[in-house]
Design an enzyme around this catalytic site. Structure first.
Site, short mmCIF file in Angstrom:
data_model
loop_
_atom_site.label_atom_id
_atom_site.label_comp_id
_atom_site.label_asym_id
_atom_site.label_seq_id
_atom_site.Cartn_x
_atom_site.Cartn_y
_atom_site.Cartn_z
N LYS A 31 29.24 25.98 34.90
CA LYS A 31 30.04 26.15 33.87
C LYS A 31 29.90 24.76 32.86
CE LYS A 31 34.11 28.33 36.39
NZ LYS A 31 35.26 27.89 37.37
N SER B 60 42.05 27.36 37.25
CA SER B 60 41.83 26.76 38.92
C SER B 60 40.72 25.72 38.71
CB SER B 60 41.51 27.74 39.50
OG SER B 60 40.29 28.27 39.25
N HIS C 258 45.19 33.07 38.58
CA HIS C 258 45.06 33.89 37.52
C HIS C 258 45.86 35.02 37.33
CE1 HIS C 258 40.38 32.39 37.06
NE2 HIS C 258 41.19 31.44 37.19
N ASP D 190 31.74 26.26 43.17
CA ASP D 190 32.37 26.23 41.96
C ASP D 190 33.13 24.59 41.88
OD1 ASP D 190 33.60 26.14 39.49
OD2 ASP D 190 34.90 27.85 40.03
N GLU E 59 41.53 37.21 33.50
CA GLU E 59 40.05 37.57 33.03
C GLU E 59 39.95 39.07 32.69
OE1 GLU E 59 37.87 35.91 36.04
OE2 GLU E 59 38.22 33.62 35.33
N GLU F 139 39.52 36.18 42.78
CA GLU F 139 38.80 37.16 42.08
C GLU F 139 37.99 38.30 43.10
OE1 GLU F 139 35.97 35.19 39.39
OE2 GLU F 139 37.52 33.70 38.98
N ASP G 50 35.76 35.44 44.86
CA ASP G 50 35.93 33.92 44.55
C ASP G 50 37.46 33.45 45.06
OD1 ASP G 50 36.26 31.37 43.59
OD2 ASP G 50 36.36 32.01 41.51
N LYS H 195 28.88 35.68 35.46
CA LYS H 195 30.42 36.13 35.75
C LYS H 195 31.22 35.95 34.47
CE LYS H 195 33.31 33.42 38.22
NZ LYS H 195 34.20 32.93 39.31
N GLU I 99 32.57 32.85 46.72
CA GLU I 99 32.69 31.58 45.97
C GLU I 99 33.84 30.61 46.34
OE1 GLU I 99 32.67 32.21 41.70
OE2 GLU I 99 33.83 30.36 41.11
N HIS J 243 31.79 31.99 32.54
CA HIS J 243 32.92 31.74 31.84
C HIS J 243 34.06 31.15 32.51
CE1 HIS J 243 35.41 35.32 33.40
NE2 HIS J 243 34.89 34.58 34.58
C1 LIG Z 1 36.09 31.23 36.03
C2 LIG Z 1 36.89 30.48 37.32
O1 LIG Z 1 38.42 30.28 36.94
P1 LIG Z 1 38.81 28.80 36.06
O2 LIG Z 1 38.15 28.85 34.90
O3 LIG Z 1 40.35 29.17 35.83
O4 LIG Z 1 38.41 27.67 36.88
C3 LIG Z 1 36.54 30.31 38.32
O5 LIG Z 1 37.41 29.72 39.24
O6 LIG Z 1 35.45 30.46 38.87
MG LIG Z 2 35.54 29.84 40.80
#
Ligand SMILES: C=C(OP(=O)(O)O)C(=O)O
Ligand SMILES: [Mg+2]
Length: 408
Positions: free
Chosen positions: A335, A42, A155, A310, A205, A164, A240, A386, A283, A363
Site C-alpha cells: 500500500k 484498519s 469496514h 499488511d 470496499e 474481508e 483478510d 486487492k 492476510e 487499495h
Molecule cells: C485495505 C485494507 O483496509 P484499510 O485500508 O482500512 O487498512 C486492509 O486492511 O487491507
Molecule cells: Mg489488510
C-alpha cells in the site's frame, strides 16, 4: 531540459466522504500529472503518518489543510529548484524535506500524492502509459484480482470479525475472464442474501455486510455463491482477518463476538480453517507485533497457504526484513500510502521479490478515483491486486483501468 514548474495541492474527498490530498505536478513543458492519497480505516501502528488537521472543526478535525499547505508552501518551492527529473530524485528530496522516519513532518498523504503525481507527469512527458513508464519492457503480467465481496471488521457495521472475504479466480485464462467470474459471483451472492431476507447493504470496499451466525458461515455463504455461479474449483477464497484490530495485552479479543483467544488458539483456528475450506491466502491472521506467533503459523501452514503481512510489514523494508529474518509470513501487501513515496514502495516490492515473498498491490478502504495502483500492479508484475467489490466506482475505476491495459 524539462524540469518541475510547480506543484499544486488541494483538498478533495475520498470514498468515505473524508478529505484527502490531491497533488498536480506541472512540468516546464506544460505536461501535467495528478494523483491523490487514499486513506485506511484498519491502519497499522507502524504506517507512515497521515497528517490530519485535528484541532480544526472542519470535517470534525479530519481536514488535510496542513498537508495541502505542506505541498504548496514547502514541497512545491523545493521541487521547482530540482535540476533532474526522475521519480527517485523527487522522492529522495521529499524524504529529505520531511526529515523524519515516518513522514510525520510533511505527512505521508502530502508526500505520496506528490510522488505519484510526479511519476504521472514524467510518464506523460515521455508519452508513455504509466505502467510502461514504471515497469519498462519487463512489465507484462496482469494481476489476479482478490475481490472482496463480503465485509466485516472495521469496514462494516455487522457482526462479522474477519474484515474481508475475497474470491480469487485462480482458474481464469486472463484478467478479463477472472473479473467477469468475480462480478457474476458478487451478483449471485447479493441475490442469495436478498432471498434469505438478509441485508444487501455494503461495507466500505463494496462487499456485502450482512449479519450472519458466524465467520465460518460467511465463508460458506461465499462458497455457495461460487458454486451457484458455476465456478467451484476454479475460484478460491482469500481472507483478510485484519488481526491487529483484535490484539489486546499479548492475546486477542474478537470484538464483535466478544471472544477471547490466545495466540495458540488463533494459530489452531487458522490451521483448522484452511483444512476445511479452499482458502489460499490469509492476510494479517495475527497482530502486527506478534512476530513469534507469525513464525509459528508460517511453519505450520506457510507451505500450503499465502500468509500476507499488511499491518505487519506496512510496505516498509525494515519491517519486511524483520519478517524475512524471523520466517514470518510469505507475502507482503503493498500500500503506497503506508510508506509515503513511490520509490520506497518499489524498494519494498524489490526486497520481497529477492526474498521469495509474494506481492499483492492494494487499495485502501478510503479510496479515490485515482487508478495508479492498477498501473503499478502491471508495472512490477505483482501477480495479485486487492481493490474491492465491483459496485463502487472508486474500485471499479481500477478494474476498468486493468481491462484497458489488457486490451491495448
Ligand atoms: C485495505 C485494507 O483496509 P484499510 O485500508 O482500512 O487498512 C486492509 O486492511 O487491507
Ligand atoms: Mg489488510
Amino acid at each position: 531540459m524539462v524540469r518541475i514548474q510547480k506543484v499544486y495541492g488541494c483538498e478533495i474527498l475520498d470514498s468515505r466522504g473524508n478529505p484527502t490530498v490531491s497533488a498536480t505536478v506541472q512540468l516546464t513543458d506544460g505536461t501535467m500529472g495528478t494523483a491523490a492519497a487514499p486513506s485506511g480505516a484498519s491502519t497499522g501502528k507502524f504506517e507512515a503518518v497521515e497528517l490530519r488537521d485535528g484541532d480544526d472543526r472542519r470535517y470534525q478535525g479530519k481536514g488535510v489543510l496542513k498537508a495541502v499547505r505542506n505541498v504548496n508552501e514547502i514541497i512545491s518551492p523545493a521541487l521547482e529548484k530540482l535540476h533532474c527529473l526522475t521519480v527517485r530524485d523527487v522522492d529522495s528530496l521529499l524524504q529529505k524535506l520531511d526529515g523524519t522516519p515516518n513522514k510525520s513532518h510533511l505527512g505521508a498523504n502530502a508526500t505520496l500524492a506528490v510522488s505519484l503525481a510526479c511519476a504521472r507527469a514524467i510518464a506523460a512527458h515521455y508519452r508513455m502509459p504509466l505502467y510502461r513508464f514504471l515497469g519498462g519492457a519487463a512489465a507484462y503480467k496482469l494481476p489476479v484480482p482478490m475481490m472482496n465481496i463480503l465485509n466485516g471488521g472495521a469496514h462494516a457495521g455487522n457482526n462479522i470479525d474477519i474484515q474481508e472475504f475475497m474470491i480469487v479466480p485462480t482458474g481464469a485464462e486472463n484478467f478479463k475472464e477472472g473479473l467477469r467470474w468475480c462480478s457474476e459471483i458478487y451478483h449471485t451472492l447479493g441475490a442469495q442474501l436478498k432471498a434469505r431476507g438478509l441485508s444487501t447493504g455494503v461495507g466500505d470496499e463494496g462487499g456485502f455486510a450482512p449479519d450472519l451466525g458466524s465467520d465460518e458461515e460467511a465463508i460458506e455463504v461465499v462458497l455457495d455463491a461460487v458454486e451457484k455461479a458455476g465456478y467451484s474449483g476454479r475460484v478460491h477464497i482469500a481472507l483478510d482477518a485484519a488481526g491487529s484490530e483484535w490484539a489486546v495485552d499479548g492475546g486477542y479479543r474478537l470484538p464483535k463476538r466478544g471472544k477471547n483467544m490466545d495466540p495458540e488458539d488463533l494459530i489452531e483456528y487458522w490451521t483448522n480453517l484452511v483444512s476445511k475450506y479452499p482458502i489460499i491466502s490469509i492476510e494479517d491472521p495475527l497482530g502486527e507485533e506478534d512476530f513469534p506467533a507469525w513464525t509459528q503459523l508460517t511453519e505450520r501452514i506457510g507451505s500450503r497457504v499465502q500468509l500476507v503481512g499488511d499491518d505487519l510489514f506496512v510496505t516498509n523494508i525494515d519491517r519486511l526484513q524483520q519478517g524475512i529474518d524471523a520466517g514470518a509470513g510469505n507475502a507482503i501487501l503493498i500500500k503506497p500510502n503506508q510508506i509515503g513515496t513511490l520509490t520506497e514502495t518499489l524498494l519494498a516490492i524489490d526486497l520481497a521479490r529477492r526474498s521469495g515473498y509474494n506481492t499483492i498491490i492494494s487499495h485502501r478502504s478510503g479510496e479515490t478515483e485515482d487508478t495508479f495502483i492498477a498501473d503499478l500492479a502491471v508495472a512490477v508484475n505483482a501477480g495479485q491486486i486487492k481493490t474491492g467489490a465491483p459496485c463502487r466506482t472508486e474500485r471499479v475505476a481500477k478494474y476498468n483501468r486493468l481491462l484497458r491495459i489488457e486490451e491495448c
